[in-house]
Design an enzyme around this catalytic site. Structure first.
Site, PDB file in Angstrom:
ATOM      1  N   ASN A  18       0.846  -1.185   0.000  1.00 30.23           N
ATOM      2  CA  ASN A  18       0.000   0.000   0.000  1.00 30.23           C
ATOM      3  C   ASN A  18       0.882   1.235   0.000  1.00 30.23           C
ATOM      4  OD1 ASN A  18       0.475   0.893   2.872  1.00 30.23           O
ATOM      5  ND2 ASN A  18      -0.239  -1.189   3.201  1.00 30.23           N
ATOM      6  N   ARG A  19       0.265   2.392  -0.047  1.00 30.56           N
ATOM      7  CA  ARG A  19       1.028   3.619  -0.286  1.00 30.56           C
ATOM      8  C   ARG A  19       1.509   4.307   0.986  1.00 30.56           C
ATOM      9  NH1 ARG A  19      -2.527   7.364  -3.562  1.00 30.56           N
ATOM     10  NH2 ARG A  19      -0.820   8.764  -3.048  1.00 30.56           N
TER      11      ARG A  19
END
Ligand code: CTP
Length: 401
Positions: free
Chosen positions: A209-210
């Site tokens: 994920n970011r």
């Protein structure tokens, strides 16, 4: 302009204190360097005098008519001891006053920040551990040493944190305009998780994920500046290590769970800022999945443990638990539901989107409390949100007694 006393004790890392001194003076602070006599074996008085623009004394007998041992401590806004050797910590813990620096430590009423540096064996020795615990219980700010290469061939915990990171802690302390008693997390152990987990598909690919880890790192750095003993469980974060925290590096959700549960067992507060993958591939290939083998089978996912919910079930009495919720719509409704489902005291609801949340230096949030409260934190640096979280944690810890 703040008045800073930079204490330097006799370890090889004394040369790094020159860089720290420059950071203070370049920012316009008034710095008096107080080396111990043995520190001068590593860096001479002329270097300190030239860099600080002030005379350098090691003993109370030098310029005794100015009573420097009393004046320096009384008028300082912060005392930073870097490096703090095992011997200096022992003398400080026992209240010795056998050189100018230890006298200053006894007269200072401002925050005192120690940055220990020594060989791993000396840091881990029961005598040093007891001295560190004594000093922490008196409300000093004790940075955990960094882990890495030491003077010889050895490596382990004992390195002086980077001067820029020590400076960042001192700057935060000065910015809060504290006196010693305002270190409201002194004597508290906190655990912060940061970053985003990666769930491997094969040795080179993962589901991720970011999350950059910035908010978690800001939480760790601000807790250090408020006196806490901080463990940072970092999942795949590329940022510089904040000074003074113990860092445990993890990759997957399972690894994060193990590290957080172990550290949480003795913590006063746990803040789960990490973005933990809810699912992982049921199987990960031990060798790289090759294009020549054709399109792979659809990936089957299995659920990961919910670490925050587990912490909510197993937490010890009085422990404060904070979660984050990244929401793209109905943030408050979603946040309240998570608060209840996970048994946390607070959920920090982030609206993620353009230039907010992931990877950005700024954040805006609403902090929902289990008691029905909500605190709106307007858009600002992630440190500002972090400090508001700690304000609420401190209140809760004090209410729990
Ligand atoms: N969290 C956790 N373990 C998980 C998933 C999330 O500990 N397996 C924690 C996060 O660290 C965060 C909080 O739970 O503090 C909420 O995370 P979030 O991803 O917003 O919520 P989820 O429970 O995953 O719910 P959803 O994905 O449906 O929004």
């Amino acid at each position: 302009m703040s008045r800073v006393v930079l204490g330097v004790s006799g370890g090889i890392a004394a040369y790094k204190a020159c860089e720290l001194l420059r950071l203070f003076t370049e920012d316009g602070h008034d710095v008096t360097v107080v080396p111990t006599p043995s520190a001068l074996q590593f860096v001479g008085a002329a270097t300190w005098a030239a860099l600080s623009g002030k005379p350098v004394r090691t003993q109370v007998w030098d310029d005794a008519h100015e009573v420097p041992h009393v004046r320096l401590g009384q008028t300082a806004d912060v005392v930073v001891v870097a490096p703090a050797t095992a011997d200096l910590l022992a003398r400080a813990a026992h209240g010795r006053a056998d050189d100018l620096l230890t006298n200053v430590l006894l007269t200072a009423r401002c925050p005192v920040l120690f940055a220990p540096a020594m060989h791993t064996e000396m840091w881990q020795h029961a005598a040093t551990a007891a001295n560190v615990a004594t000093l922490r219980s008196r409300g000093v700010l004790m940075l955990e040493p960094a882990v890495g290469r030491l003077t010889g061939a050895d490596s382990g915990p004992g390195r002086l944190p980077e001067p820029a990171e020590i400076y960042a802690v001192a700057r935060r302390v000065l910015a809060r305009g504290l006196d010693r008693l305002d270190l409201d997390l002194a004597g508290r152990r906190v655990v912060v998780s940061a970053g985003g987990t990666r769930e491997p598909l094969d040795p080179v690919r993962f589901l991720g994920n970011r999350s950059s880890g910035r908010q978690g790192y800001a939480l760790a750095a601000t807790a250090v500046a408020r006196g806490a003993e901080v463990t940072l469980v970092a999942a795949n974060v590329m940022l510089p290590d904040p000074a003074g925290v113990k860092i445990v590096r993890v990759g997957t959700a399972e690894q994060l769970r193990a590290a957080v549960l172990e550290e949480a067992a003795s913590a006063d507060a746990v803040v789960m800022a990490a973005a933990v993958a809810d699912f992982r591939p049921a199987a990960s290939s031990s060798s790289k999945i090759k294009k020549s083998s054709g399109p792979p089978e659809p990936v089957t996912l299995v659920e990961n443990p919910d670490v925050l919910a587990e912490l909510g079930r197993v937490r010890r009495g009085g422990q404060v638990l904070v979660g984050f919720a990244a929401e793209t719509h109905d943030p408050i409704g979603g946040g309240r539901a998570k608060l209840a489902a996970k048994g946390a005291d607070f959920i920090v609801v982030n609206e993620v989107g353009e230039r907010l949340g992931f990877e950005a230096p700024d954040n805006a949030a609403t902090i929902l409390g289990a008691d029905g409260s909500d605190v709106v934190v307007p858009r600002g640096p992630k440190e500002q949100l972090a400090d508001t979280v700690w304000d609420l944690v401190v209140k809760r810890l004090l209410a729990a007694g």
